[in-house]
Design a protein around this motif. Structure first.
Motif, PDB file in Angstrom:
ATOM      1  N   TYR A  68      -9.865 -53.555  15.134  1.00 18.66           N
ATOM      2  CA  TYR A  68     -10.372 -53.601  16.118  1.00 18.66           C
ATOM      3  C   TYR A  68     -11.383 -54.909  15.944  1.00 18.66           C
ATOM      4  CZ  TYR A  68      -8.962 -48.742  17.323  1.00 18.66           C
ATOM      5  OH  TYR A  68      -8.204 -47.582  17.474  1.00 18.66           O
ATOM      6  N   ASP A  95     -14.471 -56.822  16.453  1.00 20.07           N
ATOM      7  CA  ASP A  95     -15.920 -56.315  16.735  1.00 20.07           C
ATOM      8  C   ASP A  95     -16.726 -57.388  16.707  1.00 20.07           C
ATOM      9  OD1 ASP A  95     -17.739 -53.603  17.093  1.00 20.07           O
ATOM     10  OD2 ASP A  95     -18.807 -55.108  15.872  1.00 20.07           O
ATOM     11  N   THR A 101     -17.538 -48.686  21.515  1.00 23.44           N
ATOM     12  CA  THR A 101     -17.773 -49.751  20.695  1.00 23.44           C
ATOM     13  C   THR A 101     -18.880 -49.280  19.362  1.00 23.44           C
ATOM     14  OG1 THR A 101     -17.261 -51.023  22.452  1.00 23.44           O
ATOM     15  CG2 THR A 101     -18.468 -52.067  20.776  1.00 23.44           C
TER      16      THR A 101
END
Length: 437
Positions: free
Chosen positions: A18, A20, A72
């Motif tokens: 992921y 970020d 998130t």
């Protein structure tokens, strides 16, 4: 493609990343049993729901960049927890059995949030921690996955949230005065709101974390004192300038009034709402089922606000319009007035509003914000210095100053009466000053 062919697409990937904006690539490896479990949990519908819940609720009406989600943030907390725990574990290998507990608790800590995040708690009187624990206990796709990894893991994660885990460090990394949740949300919320207050030194803080075997506590090496002081200053300013921003107070007020009015209309048969929102409006008199709770998110509730904007109830329609069009109530700080003076001034405002055809109770009110400062809540922040363990407040004059709590009071009112209120406030204020003299 036929649905069944999806299961025949081949073995799972060796890793998943992921990307970020704060932490870079958060990569989970299938070869690591703990990280394979995290991937499985992320793919559950309950966790994917967090994509549809904003991290800062309706604060995007104040800070237009505040569009990130609880999904998130939860990944970010897990990423920081992994860095922190793995670094400590290298010094204290006896902690290895607790890795899954820490990472799962960090990942799932916010899975119980409702629509508009913390605003839902104020509007509906619900606590997300309660729902987080229920989901872990009652959702088979979560509970069974935890137990398949290690018997008793679900109960151990629950002990993190209740601060009853026998090794204090395990819960302190997730929920304490210095935890991975706060580290991520300060950095993340600062980034997405455009505020510069949240630039803390994450690397320095993590390098200073230690384990104290005798008590099982999380402690900070003395070399990390300045970084922790900075972290507490950052937290102070983020609460003052972002979380308790007066426009956020105004937005929450509008949502509370709108849903209160919707509930009143529902009880007399004058409201259109789907089964999910109907059930939410009837809380707490009728407890929500877990499925109904999970069906609530920002999209569902915002859709209803759009519908009610055209309600035959003019008050409900206007409250929804004001929220959707960002026609917010204005705020005036009246902290320095006594409680009696604050109530007197509010009464004068409401009387004027009623004369102008407004509902004084719905279009004006007092709201208070508190800054409790640094406290020894959850054992405080323990500093290791000169072979002794001491609360940071007893060493740092700066932290002592940040330990002082204070309260601010705001008057909310519609911009339509701003000229009148400004003149009235000037007159009232001068009268208060004269009395004080």
């Amino acid at each position: 493609m036929h649905p069944e062919s999806l299961s025949q697409a081949g073995p799972p990937k060796a890793s998943r990343s992921y990307h970020d904006p704060l932490h870079g690539a958060i990569t989970l490896h299938a070869s690591d049993p703990d990280e394979a479990l995290l991937t499985q949990l992320i793919d559950t519908p309950a966790f994917q729901r967090l994509r549809r819940i904003r991290q800062l609720g309706p604060a995007s009406l104040t800070f237009h960049g505040a569009e990130s989600s609880r999904f998130t943030h939860s990944l970010g907390v897990m990423a920081i927890a992994r860095r922190a725990f793995d670094q400590i574990q290298r010094r204290y290998p006896e902690l290895a059995p607790y890795r899954a507990t820490v990472l799962v608790a960090a990942l799932l800590h916010d899975i119980g949030h409702g629509p508009f995040s913390h605003t839902a708690e104020e509007v509906f009187g619900l606590q997300h921690e309660h729902w987080t624990r229920r989901m872990i206990r009652e959702l088979p796709e979560i509970h069974d996955a935890l137990e398949a990894r290690a018997e008793g893991l679900a109960a151990a994660v629950d002990q993190v949230y209740t601060h009853e885990h026998p090794v204090a460090l395990v819960w302190q990394l997730v929920s304490s005065q210095l935890d991975c949740d706060r580290l991520d949300y300060l950095l993340r919320d600062s980034y997405f709101t455009g505020a510069s207050y949240g630039q803390l030194d994450l690397d320095r803080i993590l390098m200073a974390l230690r384990f104290e075997p005798q008590s099982g506590r999380l402690v900070v090496a003395h070399k990390g004192l300045s970084a922790i002081e900075h972290y507490l200053v950052v937290r102070h300013f983020m609460y003052v300038q972002v979380y308790n921003h007066p426009k956020n107070i105004s937005v929450t007020w509008l949502l509370e009034r709108a849903f209160e009015r919707a509930r009143a209309d529902l009880l007399v048969g004058k409201l259109e709402a789907d089964p999910t929102v109907t059930a939410w409006l009837l809380t707490p008199d009728r407890p929500l089922s877990l499925d109904t709770y999970l069906a609530g998110d920002d999209i569902v509730f915002t859709y209803h606000l759009q519908r009610w904007r055209h309600s035959p109830d003019p008050l409900l329609a206007d409250l929804c319009r004001r929220y959707l069009d960002r026609d917010l109530l204005k705020t005036l700080e009246i902290t320095r007035l006594s409680a009696d003076q604050q109530n007197d001034f509010l009464h004068a405002v409401r009387t004027h509003l009623e004369q102008q055809g407004y509902s004084g109770e719905n279009y004006s009110g007092l709201r208070r914000t508190w800054s409790r400062g640094y406290t020894t809540y959850n054992e405080g922040i323990c500093l290791h210095s000169d072979n002794a363990f001491t609360d940071i407040k007893d060493i740092s004059p700066l932290v002592q100053a940040l330990s002082q709590s204070y309260e601010r009071t705001w008057l909310l009112y519609p911009r339509e009466i701003h000229p009148w209120l400004r003149q009235t406030w000037a007159t009232y204020n001068s009268g208060v000053v004269s009395e004080a003299e």
